[in-house]
Write an enzyme that holds these catalytic residues in place. Sequence first.
Site, PDB file in Angstrom:
ATOM      1  N   GLU A   1      10.662  13.739 -26.399  1.00  0.00           N
ATOM      2  CA  GLU A   1      10.093  15.043 -26.045  1.00  0.00           C
ATOM      3  C   GLU A   1      11.148  16.004 -25.526  1.00  0.00           C
ATOM      4  O   GLU A   1      12.056  15.631 -24.786  1.00  0.00           O
ATOM      5  CB  GLU A   1       9.023  14.893 -24.950  1.00  0.00           C
ATOM      6  CG  GLU A   1       8.010  13.789 -25.158  1.00  0.00           C
ATOM      7  CD  GLU A   1       7.161  13.928 -26.417  1.00  0.00           C
ATOM      8  OE1 GLU A   1       7.113  15.029 -27.002  1.00  0.00           O
ATOM      9  OE2 GLU A   1       6.551  12.916 -26.805  1.00  0.00           O
TER      10      GLU A   1
ATOM     11  N   GLU B   1      -4.715  15.689 -30.607  1.00  0.00           N
ATOM     12  CA  GLU B   1      -3.761  14.649 -30.267  1.00  0.00           C
ATOM     13  C   GLU B   1      -3.647  14.691 -28.757  1.00  0.00           C
ATOM     14  O   GLU B   1      -3.186  15.677 -28.182  1.00  0.00           O
ATOM     15  CB  GLU B   1      -2.425  15.026 -30.909  1.00  0.00           C
ATOM     16  CG  GLU B   1      -1.578  13.874 -31.349  1.00  0.00           C
ATOM     17  CD  GLU B   1      -0.223  14.356 -31.851  1.00  0.00           C
ATOM     18  OE1 GLU B   1      -0.179  15.146 -32.819  1.00  0.00           O
ATOM     19  OE2 GLU B   1       0.781  13.958 -31.247  1.00  0.00           O
TER      20      GLU B   1
END
Lengths: 264, 399
Positions: free
Chosen positions: A59, A48
């Site tokens: 995040e 990824e």
Amino acid sequence: MNDRLARAIRRSAPDPALGMFLTCGFPSPGETLGLMHAMEEGGADFIELGMPFSDPLAEGGPIQRSSARALAAGMTMQRTLQTAAAFRQTSTLPVVLMGYANPVMRYGLGNFFAACHSSGVDGIILPDVPVEEADPFLEEASRQDVNLIFLVSPLTPEARLRRIDSLSSGFVYAVSVAGVTGAELPDPDDVVRYVAAARHATKANPLLVGFGIRTREDVLRYAAVSDGCIVGSELVREIERAESESRSVKERVRQFVHMLKHGV
Amino acid sequence: MTYNAPDSTGHFGPYGGQFVPETLIPALDELRAAYAELAGDASFQDELSSMLRDYVGRPTALTYASRLTEAFGGARIYLKREDLCHTGAHKINNTAGQILLARRMGKRRIIAETGAGQHGVATATVCARFGMPCVVYMGAEDMERQELNVLRMRLLGAEVRPATSGSRTLKDATNEAIRDWVTNVRDTFYIIGSVVGPHPYPMMVRDFHAIIGQETSRQLQEQVGRDAPDVLLACVGGGSNAIGLFYPFLDRDDVRCIGVEASGEGLGGRHAATLTLGEPGVLHGALSYLLQNAEGQVELAHSISAGLDYPGVGPEHAFLKDSGRVTYVSATDEEAVRALEQVSELEGIIPALETAHAFARLPDIAAGMSSSELIVVNCSGRGDKDMGTISQYIQERDQ
Ligand SMILES: Cc1ncc(COP(=O)(O)O)c(C=O)c1O
């Protein structure tokens, strides 16, 4: 239908499938390609690759830091796509791009998915594009035969999960906890229960678990009730640790991935 | 024409929507359902009206500005005095509405983001009023610029958490608030401070501020026998005070609406003129105009006024710009400070630096109108919080 990703996940059984996340351009733009190969050598089943963004709101600290460093070093969408294409020259390992809606929309959805196709990118994950906003993305993804991978969370009701499964391709990404990447997983038993139920309700795709997975033990625990795990923030921390100890980042990445996948 | 936006999916034309992580979708669904129910619930509306009257101090005055009118020699100028609200700005109309909603929904913890600190103070205030724990995210940079508001929030019992990522300003405080919300969504209510964010926030925050325009209409009727002015003028950061004034009049083709953005050092330099110079993009959960570079990375805004220093803008304003229903112009730091000085001297009202941007465009607009025409300026807040910034600016300018 591009099924390289789904096949790679199924092929890994009975071993847990392992997806490794790395922000493109971290720790520096020149190192990413080599680290992708190191992850493959370590045993990753797919990669990824993060498309850095200035405001990555899903995040936690580590991936925020990696994204900021990549942008400061001049990473662009073009260079991310080039990195994926360069990797594809010498590897058949599936590659998924993960990032936020705005840089993708700015590139132009048509241009973006066409470039993904020609760069050998197998799938796209956009955590700020839920199924409600996904129609134009689904259309271009299907035109270019690129998988669009949606996320489910512990708060996703079952009927909604089934709808997400029916729109997803490649796999369904089960977020381990309500939280951001790199989160602490307060109660592993809760996560196991939720993942098992989500796996049961997901019929069309494999289900992989990510967010807060750090160790081989974590991988074994969650892979036992799913089709595999995705590790990202802890890889960033490993790279930061290797840098601060002036050790080879590449070797450290290979060893870390090998440990997650094979336990040695 | 009847103005009817957003649609059922939260889109204003192409703008708005819900560009958020999956974890927040069930929370937004829950919020949308609760709001839809309570918007039509008499006991909720009564509770909100009482709070606005007895605690916030509504209705706020509509003041005829005779000396400004005389000075510009055109339209008659009226000021909608949101600076007279408790805590000194319009922001509390929205925090009052949202905290009552949070209580009805059984949420136990409140979070908010703040730039200048006005929304943070307005949130901390209503949390104190109801004894709810409150965490306010504020850019580390803004905490230095707006020290006084940090102290106010702390006195009100809120915890102020510095956002240390990115540009360390409002954009980053909003990222941090969203990350907190994703993590604590089961028991936490996020009180957003402007008409931004994912659906239903832009609609809901607009509705809570629409009382500004509704009162204006009623007060004009009482004072001059007309229920609408010819021109409405307001500053636009996220766009909440502006939409609150405009919204009840959007169906009236005879009412011109003008929003004023911050052009900072000038449109060629560092600025915050999102609608004037930005392009459509996704930030903080919605598609709207956005200051961004060719790569789709969000650019830093700049304005002397921390409350306008934001690279995004509410999606409804993007829609109203494209449709031409509202005109958006801009004012520089320098023009805003001059206007602040002028309004202070001529009317005995020291406006907030945000508000001063609306006043900066007033002379040109008013002078081009006749003395039988009316213009209403939204005086969104008072300037006390800005004394440090203004004193520094004036010293540097006049030396
Ligand atoms: C007095 C005042 N006016 C205007 C604004 C800008 O916000 P909005 O455009 O949402 O009204 C602020 C924000 O802090 C403010 O404090």
